[in-house]
Structure formats: structure tokens, C-alpha cells
Design a protein around this motif. Structure first.
Motif, PDB file in Angstrom:
ATOM      1  N   ALA A 246       0.831  -1.205   0.000  1.00 13.37           N
ATOM      2  CA  ALA A 246       0.000   0.000   0.000  1.00 13.37           C
ATOM      3  C   ALA A 246       0.862   1.251   0.000  1.00 13.37           C
ATOM      4  CB  ALA A 246      -0.934   0.003   1.209  1.00 13.37           C
ATOM      5  N   PHE A 247       2.094   1.155   0.506  1.00 12.28           N
ATOM      6  CA  PHE A 247       2.964   2.319   0.571  1.00 12.28           C
ATOM      7  C   PHE A 247       4.131   2.228  -0.411  1.00 12.28           C
ATOM      8  CE2 PHE A 247       1.432   2.625   5.168  1.00 12.28           C
ATOM      9  CZ  PHE A 247       0.462   3.543   4.835  1.00 12.28           C
ATOM     10  N   ALA A 248       4.044   1.331  -1.387  1.00  7.65           N
ATOM     11  CA  ALA A 248       5.141   1.170  -2.342  1.00  7.65           C
ATOM     12  C   ALA A 248       5.131   2.321  -3.348  1.00  7.65           C
ATOM     13  CB  ALA A 248       5.004  -0.157  -3.068  1.00  7.65           C
ATOM     14  N   PRO A 249       6.301   2.673  -3.892  1.00 13.24           N
ATOM     15  CA  PRO A 249       6.342   3.767  -4.873  1.00 13.24           C
ATOM     16  C   PRO A 249       5.508   3.462  -6.109  1.00 13.24           C
ATOM     17  CG  PRO A 249       8.563   2.866  -4.485  1.00 13.24           C
ATOM     18  CD  PRO A 249       7.626   2.150  -3.574  1.00 13.24           C
ATOM     19  N   THR A 251       2.461   2.735  -7.735  1.00  3.39           N
ATOM     20  CA  THR A 251       1.086   2.824  -7.267  1.00  3.39           C
ATOM     21  C   THR A 251       0.208   1.684  -7.782  1.00  3.39           C
ATOM     22  OG1 THR A 251       0.772   4.345  -9.088  1.00  3.39           O
ATOM     23  CG2 THR A 251       1.058   5.290  -6.922  1.00  3.39           C
ATOM     24  N   LEU A 254      -1.171  -0.971  -5.398  1.00  7.44           N
ATOM     25  CA  LEU A 254      -2.342  -0.817  -4.538  1.00  7.44           C
ATOM     26  C   LEU A 254      -3.376  -1.882  -4.856  1.00  7.44           C
ATOM     27  CD1 LEU A 254      -2.765   3.046  -4.591  1.00  7.44           C
ATOM     28  CD2 LEU A 254      -2.205   1.627  -2.631  1.00  7.44           C
ATOM     29  N   TYR A 412      -7.933   0.722   4.603  1.00 12.72           N
ATOM     30  CA  TYR A 412      -7.566   1.401   3.360  1.00 12.72           C
ATOM     31  C   TYR A 412      -8.798   2.005   2.709  1.00 12.72           C
ATOM     32  CZ  TYR A 412      -6.035   2.646  -1.214  1.00 12.72           C
ATOM     33  OH  TYR A 412      -5.790   3.368  -2.338  1.00 12.72           O
ATOM     34  N   ASN A 415     -10.268   4.877   4.612  1.00 17.39           N
ATOM     35  CA  ASN A 415      -9.480   6.083   4.413  1.00 17.39           C
ATOM     36  C   ASN A 415      -9.945   6.826   3.163  1.00 17.39           C
ATOM     37  OD1 ASN A 415      -7.437   7.986   4.614  1.00 17.39           O
ATOM     38  ND2 ASN A 415      -6.047   6.748   3.386  1.00 17.39           N
ATOM     39  N   LEU A 419     -11.544  10.486   3.085  1.00 13.78           N
ATOM     40  CA  LEU A 419     -10.963  11.515   2.234  1.00 13.78           C
ATOM     41  C   LEU A 419     -12.052  12.205   1.436  1.00 13.78           C
ATOM     42  CD1 LEU A 419      -7.740   9.933   0.805  1.00 13.78           C
ATOM     43  CD2 LEU A 419      -7.932  12.212   1.763  1.00 13.78           C
ATOM     44  N   ALA A 507      -3.545  10.231   8.236  1.00 17.50           N
ATOM     45  CA  ALA A 507      -2.829  10.755   7.065  1.00 17.50           C
ATOM     46  C   ALA A 507      -1.407  11.124   7.411  1.00 17.50           C
ATOM     47  CB  ALA A 507      -3.561  11.983   6.519  1.00 17.50           C
TER      48      ALA A 507
ATOM     49  N   GLY B  72       7.256   6.154   0.221  1.00 12.88           N
ATOM     50  CA  GLY B  72       6.100   5.626  -0.491  1.00 12.88           C
ATOM     51  C   GLY B  72       4.789   5.958   0.202  1.00 12.88           C
ATOM     52  N   GLU B  73       4.820   6.093   1.536  1.00 13.36           N
ATOM     53  CA  GLU B  73       3.610   6.446   2.284  1.00 13.36           C
ATOM     54  C   GLU B  73       3.021   7.750   1.760  1.00 13.36           C
ATOM     55  OE1 GLU B  73       4.557   6.616   6.488  1.00 13.36           O
ATOM     56  OE2 GLU B  73       5.584   4.700   6.361  1.00 13.36           O
ATOM     57  N   VAL B  75       3.514   9.108  -1.261  1.00 10.92           N
ATOM     58  CA  VAL B  75       3.025   8.928  -2.623  1.00 10.92           C
ATOM     59  C   VAL B  75       1.626   8.306  -2.579  1.00 10.92           C
ATOM     60  CG1 VAL B  75       3.508   7.927  -4.869  1.00 10.92           C
ATOM     61  CG2 VAL B  75       5.403   8.578  -3.381  1.00 10.92           C
ATOM     62  N   ALA B  76       1.481   7.259  -1.756  1.00 10.70           N
ATOM     63  CA  ALA B  76       0.195   6.577  -1.637  1.00 10.70           C
ATOM     64  C   ALA B  76      -0.880   7.541  -1.147  1.00 10.70           C
ATOM     65  CB  ALA B  76       0.312   5.394  -0.682  1.00 10.70           C
ATOM     66  N   ARG B  77      -0.465   8.422  -0.241  1.00 13.40           N
ATOM     67  CA  ARG B  77      -1.365   9.403   0.348  1.00 13.40           C
ATOM     68  C   ARG B  77      -1.929  10.344  -0.729  1.00 13.40           C
ATOM     69  NH1 ARG B  77      -4.057   9.325   4.206  1.00 13.40           N
ATOM     70  NH2 ARG B  77      -5.323  11.164   3.994  1.00 13.40           N
TER      71      ARG B  77
END
Lengths: 567, 394
Positions: A246-249, A251, A254, A412, A415, A419, A507, B72-73, B75-77
């Protein structure tokens, strides 16, 4: 009067549905959409199974799955066994047990994990204390203790936290069973004390603790903070894999992250189903075993072993927390010194002020979430009182739902929903997300003492002309002050410990002691991590202490109201 | 100073860009910039805190450091915000960003800009195309990200335990064979772990210039073949036989401090000296630069397309490029990371700020660092990380 009760119940139910259940459902729905290829922000707008194919192609997925099952199921099963055994030894002194276990119950998972990682590491405290004089290790041995590929360190860490929780839940459940009478009857029929415990008492306790055990199972399967600090990293457990994806560069990852989150929810569901089937089998086999009426087997050694393991876990937990405190006042503490070589207040002087402001944020969020949860819990229980009936099974499930669905599976999606509503990143959203998990625990802690309140007190008040609200405010709440404050302290500790909800819904803007401690646990400086970990544990302890002291002071001239249950 | 500048660059001060800058300053006053930056280094954290105090004093702009464990957090955000249709008032104002994260955000059009040329302090930068501060891992930044610090990959080792460290990529295999279990690297999913593999690859290739082009299926398998051969020989003698790895370089530093392994790695040649001063490493630790030099890159800051406090973020980016700020950053007592400014563009007064900085015995001199090797195109890093995971995840 009946109408009033119905209105209250309807209001409470609406609040629980809208505030607790809807976010979980909404989050799961959103996660499901992404898992099947619908995430327009990255150009994915067609239903497809591609996310699942990507997931299947992930290196080490099989190992991840195995790890998740072994650590999740293993820690739950072992915790349950140890708690059940230790319960036999401790049930006669429930209040003592509660006082002894409260520090571990209150200490957040991350704090325990950070401390434990240092205690059991090959270069850690135990090794330092024994080296090199006893072990001959001039440099740390090449052993794998923390981050071991089998997840044993993770299981151990989970047990330090879950055994005390299950034990307290069991002790509360025992209040509903005439333990002493059963024990006497069993002994008179020639069964050993341990056998009576296993054959007669535990089968009655089980239905009362089933949901808490499932909550422990779901938590164990989806825990992230402890798994990062203690678990293996290549590959990690599924929950950690999901967080990484989920936090990988890239995207596009996801999509498989959402698929994995859904898979984890499925595993939790399957785990619970398997457990239910196993329960039937054990019950059938158990009945046969009971009917045979064997008295020869002694269960005592098993119970004693369980009590011993409980003692070991408590010792490890205490060492972990002590290690945090020592590190926070160390300047240099290198292998193989058993204690710091140089002490210093520099860490506190340098990082204390910032940590204090983070502690204030944590305090504010936890207080707000706890207040909301306690008010809702009291309203729910009062509604039950006024309806004069017990809790339906569906209602019990409803309360537990946020604990039974793995957190990552819906956070996820939740969130994304927050948002859209412009709520994400606000303290209010974080309070709300925390309340989802605080409310069930407050209900667990408060339901039993609430029901055990002697009905003759409100009845007397009613006979004297007090209406339902006055009975609640003037009779029940004062009588139940101690358990209400204890439940609030439990809820507070739960909120302080929340990692993923703070990370996702906050966030990254809302920093609590837990998010900071977990971030620092992957840094090079154990001294700062120790400071944050210590504060993280100290905050809930302070609240627990207040929960004990406030009634003592308030009721200092009301002996019958002091020290727990009204007589 | 201002009169001197006015005399030197009358056209500059009168240009519309400067008038615009006043408008940016006015809009920025009172804003709080949410700067998302990796939070694993206490010295960087302290520096960001200091920067916030300064921008608050100078321009009324405060900084809230959102400490990430992985960029990456962020970017995901931003992506999640885009998914939710939040094109304004986003939660992130500034990101410390590099390499694949930057490429991902640039490709997905998640960044605001170009804005770098609007910054008054950009005049101290060498902005010619292809220069180090306009290129991030071979990808042109196109003014979408502003440089703030220079990073150089180095190893550190404990001279008390290691008498003869290896100076070549191939030498690591022999050293590990002679000292099994005493070498490790962060997981390649981590930036530093990936850099270790890239550094090794460059050391193994006769001509590393092929890495400046995007990797294709053919070039990748051919070019990286020596890397995997080398790694297969190395791995059995790594710590834990190469089955498990530290999560990041900070944990590896802790392992060096504990004596679990004998090497650590950094993207900051001053970091070991600083860690010694802080009691986090034995005093016998020294920096090791392999023959032929090491990978270097510039760290950037970028502004998301939907940043709520865009002007404040620009003020912070500009503050980071101030010669005085850069000199403080290069101070070993503070960060010890080398300046990104072009020395030729500094006044004598500004250059003196850098000359006056203190030095330390554990701190390598710039000439000890050897040549700076270019970062490969991000596609190499992404593929190497993927391939490593496929080969070595059990």
C-alpha cells in the motif's frame, strides 16, 4: 416509561450502526472494489481479476500465508491454553490477578515489542547478562531470535499481550459460574482439582469467552506493528506485506494490496470457521471422555506448567518495559555490558519536550475516543436494563464486529471514504477510527459488572419514586463508578495502542506516541525509542492508577462502595 | 548585501519573477507546511525542526515534519487523495523525494510545478540541462523538484575488528568467505539495500554507461547476470546465511554498534562521525570508500499538485537553498551533507561560510571520497529489487 426505554435503545442502535458498523462495511466495500480492479485514480476502471493475478505472482506469497496462519493461529491457541491453565491457579484471587496483569494489559503492543526485541536479541539483554563469562560469546552469537523465519518471536510477543487479556476475560466469566460448588462436588466424586477444572469448569467458560478469543485471533492474523518489530522480513506476514504494498512507490501495487487485504479478511473468516468446527469435534470427543468418568489422569502438571509459563511471560514483559526505561537514560550501552556504561539525561532533555507534546495529542485523542465509547456503552447497557432482557446474539456480534474483521482489510477503503468526506487527517477522524476499537473493549469490560449490580438498589429507588434517569444518575452510576472507570482505563489503553488506524486515517499528520515509537523502532537510536516506548506504556498506567484511586478517594467514607464490586 | 545584489543583478530584482516572489511570501505568511520526510535520522529531524523555527521567524511559515518510515507512504497518500477527488487542500505540502518515488509522481502527474526557477535562491544552482541538480536518477526533474542536499554512498566499518576491509566489489566475496556471518545489507526493498546492489553492479561492469538508459528485458538480463553470479557467491556467507536482512540502514548501524556485523552503509559520508559523537557507534569506526568511487545523488523536495500550502512549501524550498542554510547543513555538527549549490555562483562572503566549517578525524575529506558515480535510471533499481525478491525470497 417503556416508550422511553425503546427510544433510548433505538438511538443507541442507530449510533452503533452509523458510527461503528457503517465505516467497517464501507471500508470493506471500497477495499473489495479495488481488489477487483476499480481504482480510477491510477487509471484502473475495469472490473478484472488482474489484482489477484498480481498477488499470486508475488514472491514468497506462500511463505507469507504460512507465516500468517502459524503466528495468528499459534499465538491464539497457545495464549488460550496458557490462560486457561493459569486461570485455575489464579481464580481464587481475581483481584490480585487483575492488579498483577494490568500493567501488561495497559502497555501497548509496540512498547512491549520494542523492549522484547532488545531483551531476546542475540546482542540483547539476556545475552549481555550472560556474556562472555558464562557463554564465551565475545561477539553476539549467530543465532536467530528476533525476526526468525518461523515467527516464534512474534508469537512470543503476542502471547505477552494476549495471555493477560484472555486471563482477565476468563476471570470475569468465572463470576457467572458457581466455581466453588463445582469444585467441591467434583472433589467429592473423586476427581482431582485440575480434572474438575478441565472437565467441568472450562466447558462452561468457553461460550462466554468465544468472541474475545476470536478477536484475539483476528488481531493476531492482522497485526502490523508487532510483526514489523519482531517478525521475519523476507517475506513478512501477510498484514505487513499489505502495508508495504500500500505504501510502495509503484502505485499499481495498490491493486494487489487490496486483494491481499481481502484475502486476509477471508483467512480470518476461515480461521473462525475452522475454530468453530474444531470446537464441535472437541466437544464430541470431550463428552465421550467425560462419560468414561476417568479419574486417574492428573491435570495438575499441565496447570502448573501453564502458571509457570504465565510467570515467564510476565517476567519477559517486565524486562521489556524495564529495558525501555534503562535505554532512555543511557548514553552508551554496548555489547556485552549488562548495564549501560554511561548514563545521561540527554535523551530526555533533548527529546522530552517534543515527546510531551506528542503525549498530549495521544492523551486528547484517547480521552475523546474513550469518553464517546463509555457514554455509548452506558447507554447500551441502560437500554438493556430498561428492556428487561439480556443481549441477543446478533447484538453481541454487532458490538464485536470491528474486532473480528482484520484492521487492514477495511482501513484502506475507509481512508478513501473519509478523504471523500474531507475528514481524513483530522484529529476528529482519528478519534472516530479509534472509537471503533475502543467501544467493543469497553463493552467487554463493563457488561459483566453492570449485570451483576444488585437489582434491589434500583428497585428500592424506584419504590421511593425515582424515575429511570434518576435511578441511573443517583444509584447505578455511583454504585458502578469503579467498573466504569476501569472500563474507561481499558478503552484508553486500547486507543493509545492503535497503530494502523492512526497511520491510515491520520494521514500521517496525526502523530501519537505509538506511531512515533514504531517509526523510531526502525531507527538506530534505542535511547529515543526507549523514551517513546516508556511514555507510551506510562500513559495508560497513569490512567489505570487514577481509575483505582478516584473511587477510593471519592468514596473514602463509603466503605461499601470502595474497592470494586458493591457488596 | 541587498545593495550589492541590486548592483550586480539590477535586471533580476526588477524582473516580474521577483515581484511574484513577494506575492508568494505574502500568501505564505501564516501557513503551516506539512513536510513529509523520512523520519529515521534524528539529525535530519533536528535540522527540519530548526528550519521550521527559522522560516517562522523570517517569513511566518511554520513547518510540521510528518515523519515517514518510507517515502512511499506520501506517494500513496497523494494518490488516495486524487482517488477521492481531492484536487485542492491536500494534506501534504512538501515531500523529500528521490528516484522511483519521484518518477512515479511525475508520471502520474501528482506534482505541482515547474516551480524551481521561480525560487530566488535558484540563482545559486547550476540549472543547465543534465546537471546533477536538474536530474534525479537520470530523470530530468523539469523544475518539479528542488534540490536540497547531496548524498554519497559510503560504507563504514569497525577498525577494531576489521584490519583489512575489501576495496572492490569482488573483494567482498573473499572477505565474507573469510569472515562468514559478519556482513549484511538492508533489504533491497529499502532504498539503501537497493543502492548496495546498484553499487555492486556498477563495480562489476566494465562500462556502466548502459545503466543510464532505461532497462529493457534484454539489456536487464544480460547486464545484471554478473551481479547475480556475484551475489550467489556472497550470500551463503552473509549474516544469517542471507535469509534475513535488516529493514534499513539505521538498524544495520545498530548491528554494527552491537558487534553483530562489521559493516554499515550510509548515504552521508559524515554520518558515522556524527553517530560516534552521539554515542551510537564505537570510536574506532571509519568510513570506507571502495576504489573507483561510489554512487552519489541529490536529494530533492517536491510539492504535490493539490498541496494546501503551496506558497509556504515554496518558501521552505527556497530557504533550503539559501547559502547560509546550505553551509549549516554541511556542518559536521549539524548534518554533514555536502552543499548542492554551484560554488562558482557564490560570492566571496558566501563561500567563506563553507570554508569556516569545523572538521573531524572520523570525517572523510572530500578528496578521499573519490569520483561520484551516476545513479542508474530508476527502471534498473525497480527491476533489480523485483528480480532480487524473485530469486531470494523463500
Amino acid at each position: 416509561m417503556r416508550g422511553d426505554g425503546r427510544l433510548l435503545r433505538a438511538l443507541v442502535l442507530a449510533a452503533v450502526l452509523a458510527g461503528m458498523i457503517a465505516p467497517v462495511a464501507l471500508g470493506l466495500l471500497e477495499t473489495t472494489r479495488v481488489a477487483f480492479g476499480l481504482l480510477p485514480a491510477i487509471g484502473a476502471d475495469r472490473l478484472s481479476l488482474a489484482p489477484w493475478e498480481m498477488l499470486a505472482g508475488l514472491p514468497g506469497l506462500g511463505t507469507s500465508l504460512r507465516l500468517t496462519l502459524v503466528t495468528g493461529l499459534g499465538s491464539t491457541l497457545l495464549s488460550l491454553l496458557v490462560a486457561a491453565g493459569a486461570c485455575a491457579a489464579l481464580h481464587a484471587r481475581p483481584r490480585l490477578a487483575a492488579r498483577l496483569l494490568a500493567p501488561f494489559l495497559a502497555a501497548p503492543h509496540a512498547a512491549i515489542a520494542i523492549g522484547l526485541a532488545f531483551v531476546i536479541a542475540p546482542s540483547g539483554w539476556i545475552a549481555r547478562a550472560l556474556s562472555p563469562w558464562a557463554t564465551g560469546w565475545e561477539t553476539p552469537p549467530g543465532l536467530t531470535t528476533v525476526h526468525d523465519p518461523w515467527g516464534l518471536a512474534l508469537i512470543l510477543g503476542l502471547m505477552v499481550k494476549e495471555v493477560p487479556f484472555l486471563l482477565l476475560v476468563m476471570l470475569a466469566a468465572l463470576n457467572q459460574i458457581p466455581v466453588r460448588a463445582h469444585l467441591a462436588a467434583g472433589r467429592a466424586m473423586g476427581y482431582g482439582r485440575g480434572l474438575v477444572w478441565v472437565k467441568v469448569i472450562l466447558p462452561q467458560v468457553w461460550p462466554l469467552i468465544r468472541l474475545p478469543v476470536f478477536a484475539v485471533l483476528a488481531f493476531g492474523l492482522s497485526v502490523v506493528d508487532m510483526a514489523v518489530i519482531l517478525g521475519p522480513s523476507n517475506p513478512p506476514t501477510l498484514a505487513v506485506t499489505i502495508t508495504r504494498l500500500a505504501f510502495a512507490p509503484d502505485t499499481a501495487l495498490l491493486l494487489p494490496a487490496a486483494a491481499a487485504a481481502l484475502l486476509l479478511a477471508g483467512i480470518a473468516g476461515a480461521g473462525i470457521a475452522i475454530w468453530c468446527i474444531a470446537e464441535r469435534l472437541v466437544a464430541t470427543a470431550g463428552r465421550f471422555w467425560l462419560r468414561r468418568g476417568g479419574r486417574g489422569v492428573s491435570a495438575e502438571p499441565g496447570l502448573r506448567a501453564a502458571a509457570l509459563i504465565l510467570g515467564l511471560l510476565a517476567a519477559l514483559g517486565a524486562l521489556s518495559l524495564a529495558a525501555l526505561a534503562l535505554w532512555s537514560v543511557a548514553w552508551r550501552w554496548s555489547y556485552p555490558h549488562a548495564l549501560p556504561e554511561r548514563w545521561s539525561a540527554a535523551t530526555w532533555a533533548r527529546h522530552g519536550p517534543e515527546a510531551a507534546s506528542t503525549a498530549l495529542t495521544t492523551l486528547g485523542i484517547a480521552s475523546a475516543a474513550t469518553l464517546a465509547a463509555v457514554i455509548l456503552a452506558i447507554a447500551w447497557l441502560e437500554g438493556e436494563d430498561r428492556a428487561r432482557r439480556g443481549r441477543a446474539r446478533w447484538a453481541e456480534l454487532l458490538i464485536y464486529l470491528p474486532l473480528l474483521v482484520p484492521q487492514v482489510a477495511f482501513l484502506y477503503g475507509l481512508n478513501v471514504a473519509f478523504l471523500g468526506a474531507g475528514l481524513s487527517g483530522s484529529a476528529a477522524a482519528v478519534v472516530w477510527a479509534h472509537a471503533l476499537f475502543v467501544f467493543p473493549y469497553v463493552m467487554i469490560a463493563l457488561s459483566d459488572p453492570w449485570r451483576r449490580l444488585d437489582r434491589r438498589y434500583p428497585a428500592t429507588a424506584a419504590a421511593l419514586g425515582a424515575g429511570p434517569w434518576r435511578r441511573l444518575a443517583a444509584v447505578k452510576l455511583p454504585l458502578l463508578l469503579q467498573p466504569i472507570l476501569t472500563a474507561a482505563a481499558v478503552g484508553f489503553a486500547v486507543s493509545v495502542a492503535q497503530y494502523l488506524p492512526t497511520l491510515f486515517i491520520g494521514a500521517g499528520r496525526v502523530a501519537t506516541l505509538t506511531t512515533e515509537a514504531v517509526a523510531l523502532s526502525s531507527g538506530a537510536d534505542r535511547r529515543i525509542a526507549g523514551l517513546y516506548g516508556l511514555l507510551q506504556a506510562a500513559l495508560p498506567w497513569a490512567i489505570y492508577t487514577f481509575a483505582i484511586l478516584i473511587p477510593l478517594w471519592l468514596w473514602r467514607d463509603r466503605r461499601g462502595l470502595r474497592g470494586g464490586q458493591p457488596a | 548585501m541587498r545593495p550589492i545584489l541590486a548592483a550586480l543583478f539590477p535586471a533580476l530584482l526588477a524582473s516580474p519573477a521577483v515581484a511574484d516572489w513577494q506575492a508568494v511570501l505574502d500568501a505564505a505568511r501564516g501557513q503551516t507546511v506539512y513536510w513529509n520526510a523520512w523520519g529515521g535520522d534524528p539529525r535530519t529531524n533536528a535540522f527540519i525542526e530548526w528550519a521550521g523555527e527559522r522560516t517562522e521567524e523570517l517569513h511566518g511559515v511554520s513547518i510540521e515534519h510528518v515523519k515517514l518510515s518510507d517515502t512511499g507512504e506520501a506517494v500513496a497518500r497523494v494518490l488516495a487523495e486524487k482517488a477521492a477527488g481531492r484536487t485542492e487542500g491536500g494534506g501534504i505540502d512538501l515531500i523529500w523525494i528521490n528516484g522511483p518515488n519521484f518518477l512515479a509522481m511525475k508520471e502520474q502527474e501528482l506534482l505541482h510545478g515547474p516551480f524551481v526557477e521561480d525560487l530566488p535562491n535558484a540563482r545559486y544552482l547550476d540549472l543547465s540541462p543534465g546537471s546533477a541538480v536538474t536530474t534525479d536518477f537520470t530523470v530530468p526533474t523539469d523544475g518539479l523538484s528542488s534540490p536540497w542536499r547531496l548524498a554519497r554512498f559510503v560504507y563504514a566499518y569497525d577498525t577494531a575488528r576489521v584490519a583489512e576491509p575489501p576495496f572492490t566489489t569482488a573483494g567482498f566475496v573473499d572477505w565474507a568467505e573469510a569472515n562468514p556471518g559478519r556482513l549484511t545489507h538492508p533489504v533491497p526493498a529499502n532504498f539503501m539495500g537497493a543502492t548496495f546492489l546498484k553499487q555492486a553492479l556498477i563495480g562489476l561492469l566494465p562500462d556502466p554507461s548502459v545503466l543510464q538508459e532505461p532497462a529493457t528485458d534484454e539489456t536487464f538480463s544480460e547486464v545484471t547476470a554478473p551481479l547475480w553470479g556475484w551475489y550467489d557467491a556472497l550470500r551463503p556467507n552473509l549474516w544469517e546465511e542471507g535469509r534475513t536482512f535488516p529493514e534499513n540502514e539505521s538498524l544495520q548501524q545498530q548491528m554494527l554498534n552491537d558487534g553483530v556485523v562489521d559493516f554499515a552503509m550510509y548515504f552521508d559520508p559524515a554520518a558515522p562521525a556524527a553517530a560516534i559523537a552521539q554515542g551510537l557507534l564505537p570510536e574506532t569506526v571509519r568510513v570506507l570508500v571502495p576504489d573507483g568511487g561510489t554512487i552519489g545523488n541529490v536529494s530533492f523536495v517536491a510539492i504535490p499538485f493539490n498541496a494546501a500550502n503551496r506558497e509556504g512549501a515554496m518558501v521552505v524550498a527556497n530557504f533550503l537553498l539559501d547559502p547560509a542554510t546550505q553551509a549549516r547543513m554541511q556542518d559536521i555538527e549539524v548534518l554533514g551533507s555536502f552543499s548542492v549549490l554551484d560554488p562558482a555562483k557564490l560570492s566571496a562572503e558566501q563561500a567563506a561560510l563553507f570554508d569556516a566549517l569545523p572538521s573531524s578525524p572520523a570525517l572523510p575529506r572530500i578528496e578521499d571520497l573519490g569520483p561520484t558515480l551516476l545513479e542508474p535510471h530508476p527502471s534498473w533499481m525497480t527491476r533489480i529489487v523485483e528480480e532480487w525478491a524473485i530469486r531470494y525470497t523463500e
